[in-house]
Design an enzyme around this catalytic site. Sequence first.
Site, PDB file in Angstrom:
ATOM      1  N   LEU A 112      -7.536 -44.378 -20.335  1.00 48.97           N
ATOM      2  CA  LEU A 112      -6.469 -45.032 -19.563  1.00 48.97           C
ATOM      3  C   LEU A 112      -6.389 -44.348 -18.201  1.00 48.97           C
ATOM      4  CD1 LEU A 112      -3.535 -45.441 -22.116  1.00 48.97           C
ATOM      5  CD2 LEU A 112      -4.834 -47.276 -21.068  1.00 48.97           C
ATOM      6  N   ASP A 113      -6.217 -45.134 -17.142  1.00 49.22           N
ATOM      7  CA  ASP A 113      -6.055 -44.556 -15.806  1.00 49.22           C
ATOM      8  C   ASP A 113      -4.821 -43.651 -15.775  1.00 49.22           C
ATOM      9  OD1 ASP A 113      -8.244 -45.957 -15.034  1.00 49.22           O
ATOM     10  OD2 ASP A 113      -7.168 -47.556 -13.989  1.00 49.22           O
ATOM     11  N   PRO A 114      -4.795 -42.663 -14.875  1.00 50.67           N
ATOM     12  CA  PRO A 114      -3.661 -41.722 -14.848  1.00 50.67           C
ATOM     13  C   PRO A 114      -2.285 -42.386 -14.768  1.00 50.67           C
ATOM     14  CG  PRO A 114      -5.423 -40.906 -13.469  1.00 50.67           C
ATOM     15  CD  PRO A 114      -5.861 -42.252 -13.942  1.00 50.67           C
ATOM     16  N   VAL A 116      -1.422 -45.321 -15.812  1.00 52.17           N
ATOM     17  CA  VAL A 116      -1.186 -46.260 -16.918  1.00 52.17           C
ATOM     18  C   VAL A 116      -0.625 -45.505 -18.112  1.00 52.17           C
ATOM     19  CG1 VAL A 116      -2.246 -47.981 -18.439  1.00 52.17           C
ATOM     20  CG2 VAL A 116      -3.087 -47.695 -16.104  1.00 52.17           C
TER      21      VAL A 116
END
Length: 445
Positions: A112-114, A116
Amino acid sequence: MGKKDKRSKLEGDELAEAQQKGSFQLPSSNETAKLDASQWPLLLKNYDKLNVRTNHYTPHVEGVSPLKRDIKNYISSGFFNLDKPSNPSSHEVVSWIKRILRCEKTGHSGTLDPKVSGCLIVCIDRTTRLAKSQQGAGKEYICIFKLHEEVEDERKVKQALEKLTGALFQRPPLISAVKRQLRIRTVYENKFIEYDPAQQMGIFNCICESGTYVRTICVHLGLILGCGGQMQELRRNRSGICDENENMVTMHDVLDAQYMLDTQKDESYMRHIVRPLEALLTQHKRVVVKDSCVNAICYGAKILIPGILRYDDDIEVGKEIVIMTTKGEAICIAIAQMSTSTIASVDHGIVAKSKRVIMERDVYGRKWGLGPVASKKKQMVKDGLLDKFGKPNITTPKSWAKEYVQTDKVKKEQEDKEDEEEEEAPKKKSKKAAKKEVSSSSDSE
């Protein structure tokens, strides 16, 4: 004599009369007792509805139900459905958990992106063997997007989202950890929830294949509407079979559970937040095997018909299935080589080939190499009549060399023959072609 003595005496008399009048016998019957397994845990759920091949096997004392493992094994064979906070990256979160639990390995079910937040399945030690299978599972997101200009009607937004379903071309965003090359990803459903014209912002729910960039979907939405768009916020609310409504825990829960275990020796909090790895495999088709063949499968043996006890309906050739013990432990993920109907109708053959072994070796005892030939071979190795690998040497009796067939040697000879035939095939074809040319030229003359 008091009242209590009278009462007990009367009860005794009544009991004697009842024993004389009634016939306390178990009547003979052909009906089997009904077993309700609908409330059994994990892989044992609806165990009574599995197809029965045989019920004859010898139960072993080794092994234990997944929920009754000791706390050390319970943690090392478990996973969290973690609510990832916004800002730290997935790798940071996983490394923090590794440090908190003091375990050897940790993994996760998809980055997961930071910025998100949401579902992140964190696998511990032995469960990391299932991390790859969870990374390929479907995902579900809820997204807030912002359009750069006003839109006349929110129905246009809804129609544009419906267009962005099915197989889509995507290029990863500029800020991404992968190579920016064009790829195809499937979006199963984009469900429009709300749009606010004043703020030019909206919300939609996206069910998609793993590896789909929702940020790119928002950009494409802006292009379709002709005004441009971007993603504002994103939350993953489902990853594989785990969603945000089911046993989701926070980083604080993990820290508190480990503190309670270290200081108070209280396992209850840790057992509440950690789930056994078998919970990740409940959607797979099941095959139950005998206890005697569990260790052989852990060493890489194929799953054969004689070792099968029960099996699920609708098993298809080439599909992933889970091989399990009678106690509900997952042994391995395997690729089915037979369908359900074939398993029911044959008495020998390979049912499945293991793809990823989950259980550690020697949890169950070794039950191979106990036959007369294998025992004789072991004795000959001890006596020096065979070398330490069980292969013939100078002192090996001729009778043994004639009778004993080395399967690996035979297999190698067959492979060599096949290779030779493949090499000779083009030569034979070229010779035949040359003969045809000669015959055609002679006919023309």
